[in-house]
Design a protein around this motif. Structure first.
Motif, short mmCIF file in Angstrom:
data_model
loop_
_atom_site.label_atom_id
_atom_site.label_comp_id
_atom_site.label_asym_id
_atom_site.label_seq_id
_atom_site.Cartn_x
_atom_site.Cartn_y
_atom_site.Cartn_z
N ASP A 1 0.83 -1.21 0.00
CA ASP A 1 0.00 0.00 0.00
C ASP A 1 0.87 1.26 0.00
O ASP A 1 0.53 2.26 -0.65
CB ASP A 1 -0.94 -0.01 1.20
CG ASP A 1 -1.93 -1.19 1.14
OD1 ASP A 1 -2.40 -1.50 0.03
OD2 ASP A 1 -2.21 -1.79 2.19
N THR B 1 2.12 1.59 -3.51
CA THR B 1 1.10 2.15 -4.40
C THR B 1 1.05 3.67 -4.27
O THR B 1 0.91 4.39 -5.28
CB THR B 1 -0.28 1.55 -4.06
OG1 THR B 1 -0.23 0.13 -4.25
CG2 THR B 1 -1.35 2.13 -4.97
N GLU B 2 1.17 4.18 -3.05
CA GLU B 2 1.16 5.63 -2.86
C GLU B 2 2.35 6.27 -3.56
O GLU B 2 2.21 7.34 -4.18
CB GLU B 2 1.17 5.96 -1.37
CG GLU B 2 1.34 7.44 -1.04
CD GLU B 2 0.26 8.33 -1.63
OE1 GLU B 2 0.54 9.54 -1.80
OE2 GLU B 2 -0.86 7.84 -1.91
N SER C 1 -6.23 -1.48 -12.60
CA SER C 1 -5.72 -2.32 -11.52
C SER C 1 -4.25 -2.03 -11.28
O SER C 1 -3.50 -1.76 -12.20
CB SER C 1 -5.90 -3.80 -11.87
OG SER C 1 -7.25 -4.12 -12.04
N THR D 1 -6.20 -6.20 -4.53
CA THR D 1 -7.24 -5.75 -5.46
C THR D 1 -7.26 -4.23 -5.60
O THR D 1 -8.27 -3.66 -6.03
CB THR D 1 -8.62 -6.25 -4.99
OG1 THR D 1 -8.87 -5.77 -3.65
CG2 THR D 1 -8.68 -7.77 -4.99
N THR D 2 -6.16 -3.58 -5.26
CA THR D 2 -6.10 -2.12 -5.35
C THR D 2 -6.34 -1.65 -6.77
O THR D 2 -5.83 -2.23 -7.73
CB THR D 2 -4.71 -1.62 -4.90
OG1 THR D 2 -4.30 -2.33 -3.74
CG2 THR D 2 -4.72 -0.14 -4.62
N THR D 3 -7.09 -0.56 -6.91
CA THR D 3 -7.26 0.08 -8.22
C THR D 3 -6.96 1.57 -8.09
O THR D 3 -7.01 2.13 -6.99
CB THR D 3 -8.69 -0.11 -8.78
OG1 THR D 3 -9.63 0.48 -7.88
CG2 THR D 3 -9.01 -1.57 -8.98
N ILE E 1 -6.56 6.37 -4.96
CA ILE E 1 -6.35 4.95 -4.66
C ILE E 1 -7.63 4.38 -4.07
O ILE E 1 -8.20 4.94 -3.14
CB ILE E 1 -5.18 4.76 -3.69
CG1 ILE E 1 -3.87 5.28 -4.30
CG2 ILE E 1 -5.02 3.29 -3.31
CD1 ILE E 1 -2.69 5.27 -3.35
N ASP E 2 -8.08 3.26 -4.61
CA ASP E 2 -9.31 2.62 -4.13
C ASP E 2 -8.99 1.18 -3.74
O ASP E 2 -8.56 0.38 -4.57
CB ASP E 2 -10.37 2.66 -5.22
CG ASP E 2 -11.73 2.16 -4.73
OD1 ASP E 2 -11.94 2.14 -3.50
OD2 ASP E 2 -12.56 1.78 -5.57
N GLY E 3 -9.18 0.84 -2.48
CA GLY E 3 -8.98 -0.53 -2.03
C GLY E 3 -7.58 -0.80 -1.52
O GLY E 3 -6.75 0.12 -1.40
N TRP E 4 -7.32 -2.08 -1.24
CA TRP E 4 -6.04 -2.49 -0.69
C TRP E 4 -5.52 -3.70 -1.47
O TRP E 4 -6.26 -4.37 -2.18
CB TRP E 4 -6.21 -2.89 0.79
CG TRP E 4 -6.66 -1.75 1.66
CD1 TRP E 4 -5.86 -0.88 2.33
CD2 TRP E 4 -8.00 -1.35 1.93
NE1 TRP E 4 -6.62 0.05 3.01
CE2 TRP E 4 -7.94 -0.21 2.78
CE3 TRP E 4 -9.25 -1.82 1.54
CZ2 TRP E 4 -9.08 0.44 3.24
CZ3 TRP E 4 -10.38 -1.17 1.99
CH2 TRP E 4 -10.29 -0.06 2.83
N PHE E 5 -4.24 -3.98 -1.29
CA PHE E 5 -3.59 -5.12 -1.94
C PHE E 5 -4.35 -6.41 -1.62
O PHE E 5 -4.77 -6.62 -0.48
CB PHE E 5 -2.14 -5.24 -1.43
CG PHE E 5 -1.40 -6.42 -2.00
CD1 PHE E 5 -0.73 -6.31 -3.21
CD2 PHE E 5 -1.36 -7.64 -1.33
CE1 PHE E 5 -0.05 -7.39 -3.74
CE2 PHE E 5 -0.70 -8.72 -1.86
CZ PHE E 5 -0.03 -8.60 -3.06
#
Length: 242
Positions: free
Chosen positions: A143, A146-147, A195, A173-175, A167-171
């Motif tokens: 996460d 991703t940031e 994704s 299934t992060t999109t 950022i939507d969701g968490w590892f």
């Protein structure tokens, strides 16, 4: 967009009316290419190559060109981003693996040309427990990684019209929800969801050239351009989803 057929020295020898969004697959039944369904249909001005189009960017057409390399001779359409394609010569079958599942034609399908029907193999299998997905060690906390990628993509693409990345969701299934403006589409904000990781937890974010925005704008241009977007009604949050 047109593609180029190369010789053994990688020099272009002839132009063809399509390209491949992912590396082609060489099989015993021939070479298979893949393009977004709506992009291929627009490029060849034939809606048959996007039959059943679901209105998203996650539907692709896999095709084997004819001998003259002027248009697809045989094709299948599957949802999700491409992972792999294989043919089984002994059964004359095509198998396609995507981020949405695994699909296959009926036995003997490859003896025919034109559009071949796929069935969802995953849906026919008995339910099995989902295995946990672990991130690559080199990523560290997925996460936080991703940031960092969100910040990188903003810095690289803001000059080309990128507005924001959410950022939507968490590892795993992060999109990312990417919002941006398109020249010629005054007063509207466009959006695309993508994704961050594949089904195995590996990164699948855009890196290198062309940039993320260059790729998005090229895809829009190949699929009807601003004129098509002008006809679309805004979706959630008032954005035009592309």
């Amino acid at each position: 967009m047109r593609g180029q057929l190369l010789d053994e020295e990688l020099c272009p020898i002839v132009s063809v009316p399509f390209t491949s969004a992912f590396p082609p697959w060489t099989t015993e039944s021939g070479t298979w290419l893949v393009m977004r369904s709506r992009a291929l249909a627009y490029q060849l001005q034939d809606p048959a190559f996007a039959a059943g189009y679901d209105g998203t960017d996650e539907q692709f057409t896999y095709f084997r060109p004819d001998r003259a390399i002027t248009r697809p001779e045989t094709w299948v359409i599957a949802p999700g981003f491409p992972i792999s394609l294989a043919t089984l010569p002994s059964f004359d079958q095509v198998w396609v693996s995507t981020t949405s599942g695994t699909f296959a034609t009926a036995h003997g399908a490859l003896t025919h040309s034109g559009a071949l029907a796929l069935h969802d193999v995953d849906a026919e299998l008995p339910a099995i427990p989902e295995l946990p997905v672990s991130p690559l060690l080199k990523l560290g906390d997925p996460d936080e990684w991703t940031e960092r990628q969100r910040v990188r993509l903003l810095a690289e693409n803001t000059p080309q019209g990128l507005l924001d990345i959410e950022i939507d969701g968490w590892f795993p299934t992060t999109t990312l929800i990417v919002t941006f403006r398109v020249a010629g589409l005054s007063g509207r904000v466009c959006a695309r969801r993508m994704s961050v990781f594949d089904r195995d937890g590996r990164p699948r974010l855009w890196q290198g050239a062309p940039s993320l925005m260059e790729s998005i704008l090229l895809d829009i241009d190949e699929s009807g351009g601003v004129r098509r977007l002008q006809k679309k009604e805004p979706g959630p949050f008032g954005w035009v989803w592309v």
